[in-house]
Design a protein around this motif. Sequence first.
Motif, mmCIF file in Angstrom:
data_model
loop_
_atom_site.group_PDB
_atom_site.id
_atom_site.type_symbol
_atom_site.label_atom_id
_atom_site.label_comp_id
_atom_site.label_asym_id
_atom_site.label_seq_id
_atom_site.Cartn_x
_atom_site.Cartn_y
_atom_site.Cartn_z
ATOM 1 N N ILE A 44 0.945 -1.174 0.038
ATOM 2 C CA ILE A 44 -0.056 0.023 -0.043
ATOM 3 C C ILE A 44 0.941 1.194 -0.063
ATOM 4 C CG2 ILE A 44 -1.628 1.321 1.306
ATOM 5 C CD1 ILE A 44 -3.244 -1.089 1.988
ATOM 6 N N LYS A 46 0.979 5.778 -0.008
ATOM 7 C CA LYS A 46 0.300 6.975 -0.118
ATOM 8 C C LYS A 46 0.350 7.520 -1.475
ATOM 9 C CE LYS A 46 0.797 7.585 4.851
ATOM 10 N NZ LYS A 46 1.378 8.630 5.997
ATOM 11 N N ILE A 51 -8.803 5.885 -3.938
ATOM 12 C CA ILE A 51 -8.005 4.537 -3.773
ATOM 13 C C ILE A 51 -8.238 3.927 -5.030
ATOM 14 C CG2 ILE A 51 -8.082 2.418 -2.435
ATOM 15 C CD1 ILE A 51 -9.577 3.998 0.105
ATOM 16 N N ILE A 76 -11.729 -2.060 4.153
ATOM 17 C CA ILE A 76 -11.045 -0.896 3.817
ATOM 18 C C ILE A 76 -11.730 0.115 4.727
ATOM 19 C CG2 ILE A 76 -9.772 0.573 2.261
ATOM 20 C CD1 ILE A 76 -9.703 -2.125 0.231
ATOM 21 N N LEU A 80 -9.980 2.102 7.736
ATOM 22 C CA LEU A 80 -9.717 3.673 7.841
ATOM 23 C C LEU A 80 -10.389 4.601 8.741
ATOM 24 C CD1 LEU A 80 -9.168 3.876 3.853
ATOM 25 C CD2 LEU A 80 -7.252 4.095 5.592
ATOM 26 N N GLN A 85 -8.798 8.159 9.141
ATOM 27 C CA GLN A 85 -8.268 8.338 7.925
ATOM 28 C C GLN A 85 -9.286 8.600 6.908
ATOM 29 O OE1 GLN A 85 -5.043 9.277 7.198
ATOM 30 N NE2 GLN A 85 -4.472 9.003 9.331
ATOM 31 N N LEU A 90 -4.923 6.141 -1.514
ATOM 32 C CA LEU A 90 -4.078 4.954 -1.084
ATOM 33 C C LEU A 90 -4.074 4.384 -2.864
ATOM 34 C CD1 LEU A 90 -5.618 3.391 2.117
ATOM 35 C CD2 LEU A 90 -3.620 4.604 1.876
ATOM 36 N N ILE A 92 -3.529 0.345 -3.730
ATOM 37 C CA ILE A 92 -3.234 -0.984 -2.889
ATOM 38 C C ILE A 92 -3.027 -2.007 -3.947
ATOM 39 C CG2 ILE A 92 -4.620 -2.759 -1.863
ATOM 40 C CD1 ILE A 92 -6.368 -0.470 -0.676
ATOM 41 N N THR A 115 -5.659 -5.231 5.390
ATOM 42 C CA THR A 115 -6.006 -4.554 6.693
ATOM 43 C C THR A 115 -4.409 -4.406 7.364
ATOM 44 O OG1 THR A 115 -7.985 -5.767 6.949
ATOM 45 C CG2 THR A 115 -7.354 -4.628 8.921
ATOM 46 N N SER A 117 -1.791 -4.147 6.394
ATOM 47 C CA SER A 117 -0.887 -2.976 5.466
ATOM 48 C C SER A 117 -1.401 -1.498 5.950
ATOM 49 C CB SER A 117 -0.951 -3.220 3.855
ATOM 50 O OG SER A 117 -0.590 -4.578 3.553
ATOM 51 N N ILE A 118 -2.879 -1.316 5.968
ATOM 52 C CA ILE A 118 -3.229 -0.196 6.221
ATOM 53 C C ILE A 118 -2.947 0.425 7.585
ATOM 54 C CG2 ILE A 118 -5.328 1.041 6.758
ATOM 55 C CD1 ILE A 118 -6.828 -0.369 4.469
#
Length: 321
Positions: A44, A46, A51, A76, A80, A85, A90, A92, A115, A117-118
């Motif tokens: 992931i 930014k 997204i 997701i 977030l 957030q 993002l 992905i 999840t 990774s977020i």
Amino acid sequence: MSTVSTKTAICESHSKLILVGEHAVVYGKPAIAIPFPLKVKVMIQKVVGLIMIESPIYTGSIDGIPPKMEGIKACIEEALRCINQPFANLRIKVDSSIPLGRGLGSSAAIAIAITRSIFSLFGQKLSEEHLFSLVQIAETYAHGKPSGIDTATEISEHPIWFQKEKQIVPLVIRRPLYIVVADTGRNGDTHTAVDNVRKMYGSETVKVQNSLDEIARISELAREALLKGDIYLLGTLLYRNHEELKILGVSDDELNHLVEIARNAGALGAKLTGGGLGGCMLALGESLGHAKIIATQLMSSGASNVWYFSTEENSLYNPEK
Ligand code: PMV
């Protein structure tokens, strides 16, 4: 495992095999499942804007996500929201070696890796319980009313004893297991299989109840066999479990055929694994060499893909195709 920079996070998850107890687990019976070393890796980053997702099922903006990935989108969104957030900014990327829809838990594995990774990207801690509840959002879309066994096994690094709404118990296996997994090449249909068992429960209650009780007994005995390292007893129990799954109507000709091929190759036990009606079966060998022989037979008898491995190590082998 995770790699983090301020702008990128990479996390993984593994696949799972249900050794005994699928379907009965939906009715509160115990089941045993083990990690299977096929992996999903998610990166992931930014970025700015909507997204964007790149995955084996779909590539594009999250707004255009296909219905079969709606659960991932919901997961997701909630992940977030939990870390304050925005639902944006993002990119992905999902790399998966787990075939989709084959009873190997690909949907839960993707949701777990995303999840993780977020949370990792934003430097947030994520407990196993919280991860479980977030991934169950995605699984509820995929399966209707999932027992949670897929998610629990894929979060765990160990075999587990699983019963709905009870503490998950890691299992110590006294002796390594040599397991072969064969793919029919056809998507399993867990949703339909679970629905069919429920309908059958309504019309043939005693028959289904007897079968569910028998599967629960098989799981109890399989746990003892694992703790004692009795792979011969375990094998017999796998064959018995497959017979019960046939009674529940979740096996099919090809799965039964592959179970017979494994039996003829001397497998100690074999059964379908996961939801059934397509998907995969597993077989138990006496050694890694024996697992290879079973795997080769399965491959030359119609399986579309075959893997074998020892629970002692993390490597996965393919017989020569
Ligand atoms: O996701 P699958 O195909 O491995 O199936 C999960 C196992 C079932 O017992 C059939 C369903 C469930 O929710 O436990």
